[in-house]
Design a protein around this motif. Structure first.
Motif, PDB file in Angstrom:
ATOM      1  N   ILE A   1       0.835  -1.201   0.000  1.00  0.00           N
ATOM      2  CA  ILE A   1       0.000   0.000   0.000  1.00  0.00           C
ATOM      3  C   ILE A   1       0.870   1.252   0.000  1.00  0.00           C
ATOM      4  O   ILE A   1       1.768   1.395   0.847  1.00  0.00           O
ATOM      5  CB  ILE A   1      -0.942   0.011   1.230  1.00  0.00           C
ATOM      6  CG1 ILE A   1      -1.809  -1.240   1.249  1.00  0.00           C
ATOM      7  CG2 ILE A   1      -1.801   1.268   1.258  1.00  0.00           C
ATOM      8  CD1 ILE A   1      -2.709  -1.402   0.052  1.00  0.00           C
ATOM      9  N   ASP A   2       0.596   2.161  -0.942  1.00  0.00           N
ATOM     10  CA  ASP A   2       1.294   3.444  -0.978  1.00  0.00           C
ATOM     11  C   ASP A   2       0.912   4.250   0.249  1.00  0.00           C
ATOM     12  O   ASP A   2      -0.269   4.316   0.612  1.00  0.00           O
ATOM     13  CB  ASP A   2       0.916   4.234  -2.242  1.00  0.00           C
ATOM     14  CG  ASP A   2       1.503   3.613  -3.509  1.00  0.00           C
ATOM     15  OD1 ASP A   2       2.528   2.909  -3.398  1.00  0.00           O
ATOM     16  OD2 ASP A   2       0.918   3.825  -4.582  1.00  0.00           O
ATOM     17  N   GLY A   3       1.900   4.846   0.880  1.00  0.00           N
ATOM     18  CA  GLY A   3       1.655   5.630   2.081  1.00  0.00           C
ATOM     19  C   GLY A   3       2.166   4.931   3.327  1.00  0.00           C
ATOM     20  O   GLY A   3       2.250   5.535   4.390  1.00  0.00           O
TER      21      GLY A   3
ATOM     22  N   ALA B   1      -5.558   3.345   6.439  1.00  0.00           N
ATOM     23  CA  ALA B   1      -5.961   2.184   7.242  1.00  0.00           C
ATOM     24  C   ALA B   1      -7.018   1.351   6.512  1.00  0.00           C
ATOM     25  O   ALA B   1      -6.962   0.116   6.526  1.00  0.00           O
ATOM     26  CB  ALA B   1      -6.493   2.646   8.594  1.00  0.00           C
ATOM     27  N   ALA B   2      -7.963   2.017   5.856  1.00  0.00           N
ATOM     28  CA  ALA B   2      -8.991   1.291   5.100  1.00  0.00           C
ATOM     29  C   ALA B   2      -8.369   0.510   3.941  1.00  0.00           C
ATOM     30  O   ALA B   2      -8.755  -0.638   3.673  1.00  0.00           O
ATOM     31  CB  ALA B   2     -10.052   2.255   4.582  1.00  0.00           C
ATOM     32  N   ALA B   3      -7.395   1.108   3.257  1.00  0.00           N
ATOM     33  CA  ALA B   3      -6.722   0.421   2.146  1.00  0.00           C
ATOM     34  C   ALA B   3      -5.924  -0.777   2.646  1.00  0.00           C
ATOM     35  O   ALA B   3      -5.909  -1.843   2.003  1.00  0.00           O
ATOM     36  CB  ALA B   3      -5.813   1.399   1.400  1.00  0.00           C
TER      37      ALA B   3
ATOM     38  N   VAL C   1     -11.304 -13.499   7.482  1.00  0.00           N
ATOM     39  CA  VAL C   1     -10.618 -12.518   8.323  1.00  0.00           C
ATOM     40  C   VAL C   1     -11.679 -11.752   9.093  1.00  0.00           C
ATOM     41  O   VAL C   1     -12.509 -11.046   8.506  1.00  0.00           O
ATOM     42  CB  VAL C   1      -9.740 -11.571   7.479  1.00  0.00           C
ATOM     43  CG1 VAL C   1      -9.060 -10.545   8.373  1.00  0.00           C
ATOM     44  CG2 VAL C   1      -8.705 -12.370   6.698  1.00  0.00           C
ATOM     45  N   THR C   2     -11.674 -11.898  10.416  1.00  0.00           N
ATOM     46  CA  THR C   2     -12.694 -11.268  11.247  1.00  0.00           C
ATOM     47  C   THR C   2     -12.388  -9.804  11.523  1.00  0.00           C
ATOM     48  O   THR C   2     -13.305  -8.998  11.663  1.00  0.00           O
ATOM     49  CB  THR C   2     -12.855 -12.012  12.580  1.00  0.00           C
ATOM     50  OG1 THR C   2     -11.594 -12.032  13.257  1.00  0.00           O
ATOM     51  CG2 THR C   2     -13.356 -13.421  12.344  1.00  0.00           C
ATOM     52  N   GLU C   3     -11.106  -9.453  11.627  1.00  0.00           N
ATOM     53  CA  GLU C   3     -10.739  -8.061  11.876  1.00  0.00           C
ATOM     54  C   GLU C   3      -9.289  -7.809  11.502  1.00  0.00           C
ATOM     55  O   GLU C   3      -8.454  -8.703  11.548  1.00  0.00           O
ATOM     56  CB  GLU C   3     -10.971  -7.671  13.335  1.00  0.00           C
ATOM     57  CG  GLU C   3     -10.129  -8.418  14.337  1.00  0.00           C
ATOM     58  CD  GLU C   3     -10.445  -8.031  15.780  1.00  0.00           C
ATOM     59  OE1 GLU C   3      -9.577  -8.255  16.636  1.00  0.00           O
ATOM     60  OE2 GLU C   3     -11.539  -7.514  16.043  1.00  0.00           O
ATOM     61  N   VAL C   4      -9.027  -6.569  11.108  1.00  0.00           N
ATOM     62  CA  VAL C   4      -7.665  -6.093  10.868  1.00  0.00           C
ATOM     63  C   VAL C   4      -7.543  -4.774  11.617  1.00  0.00           C
ATOM     64  O   VAL C   4      -8.147  -3.775  11.245  1.00  0.00           O
ATOM     65  CB  VAL C   4      -7.369  -5.892   9.363  1.00  0.00           C
ATOM     66  CG1 VAL C   4      -5.974  -5.320   9.168  1.00  0.00           C
ATOM     67  CG2 VAL C   4      -7.528  -7.198   8.603  1.00  0.00           C
ATOM     68  N   ASN C   5      -6.799  -4.783  12.704  1.00  0.00           N
ATOM     69  CA  ASN C   5      -6.586  -3.588  13.511  1.00  0.00           C
ATOM     70  C   ASN C   5      -5.297  -2.922  13.066  1.00  0.00           C
ATOM     71  O   ASN C   5      -4.246  -3.563  13.010  1.00  0.00           O
ATOM     72  CB  ASN C   5      -6.497  -3.946  14.998  1.00  0.00           C
ATOM     73  CG  ASN C   5      -7.763  -4.615  15.483  1.00  0.00           C
ATOM     74  OD1 ASN C   5      -8.853  -4.129  15.230  1.00  0.00           O
ATOM     75  ND2 ASN C   5      -7.628  -5.746  16.161  1.00  0.00           N
TER      76      ASN C   5
END
Length: 165
Positions: free
Chosen positions: A61-63, A120-122, A139-143
């Motif tokens: 991801i860029d950024g 964060a969304a990307a 995948v239940t969550e990505v924090n």
């Protein structure tokens, strides 16, 4: 079309739904989705595999300037300098993997000027897509934790000649 042909087609469809269905009765659709090779063994996916997938997907991801907290980044820089070692793809990634689900925690350093909520969304989208496509796990969550912001001019100071010679 003959009556016999119609019954044969129906019987074939019913058998595809359930291998034990000899009388031609319909069974639940979960049997249709069952992997035909699933009864020949078990597939286990290690936490490290999921962590590597998540780490690579995050770095795409860029950024994202770097992955990991301060201590992890220091250890990563030491590893880069030592001969025969490489940067860890799991640096800054923590995962929990169950039989059918996974949860991921990602720690990053963001580039200055990037909208952090969009970054964060990307990251979430890319990590979820990569893990689900490669492993079949849900995948239940990505924090996402942002530890620092990187300014582009921080690297420019390292190329200058030293003041004292």
């Amino acid at each position: 079309m003959s009556e016999t042909t119609g019954r044969t087609t129906t019987d074939t469809i019913d058998r595809e739904k359930s291998p034990s269905s000899a009388a031609g009765t319909a069974t639940s659709t979960s049997l249709v989705k069952k992997d035909p090779a699933g009864d020949r063994g078990k597939t286990s996916i290690s936490d490290i595999v999921v962590a590597k997938i998540a780490g690579i997907a995050t770095r795409e991801i860029d950024g994202v300037q770097d992955v990991g907290g301060a201590a992890e980044r220091v250890v990563g820089r030491v590893r880069e300098v030592l001969p025969g070692t490489t940067t860890s793809t799991t640096q800054g990634i923590t995962v929990e993997v169950g039989e059918r689900q996974a949860a991921v925690d990602v720690s990053i350093v963001a580039d200055y000027g990037v909208a952090i909520h969009q970054l964060a969304a990307a990251i979430r989208r890319n990590v979820v897509t990569a893990i689900e496509q490669m492993t079949g796990l849900e995948v239940t969550e990505v924090n996402v934790t942002v530890h620092d912001i990187h300014f582009g001019d921080e690297d420019e100071g390292t190329d200058e000649t030293p003041r004292v010679q």
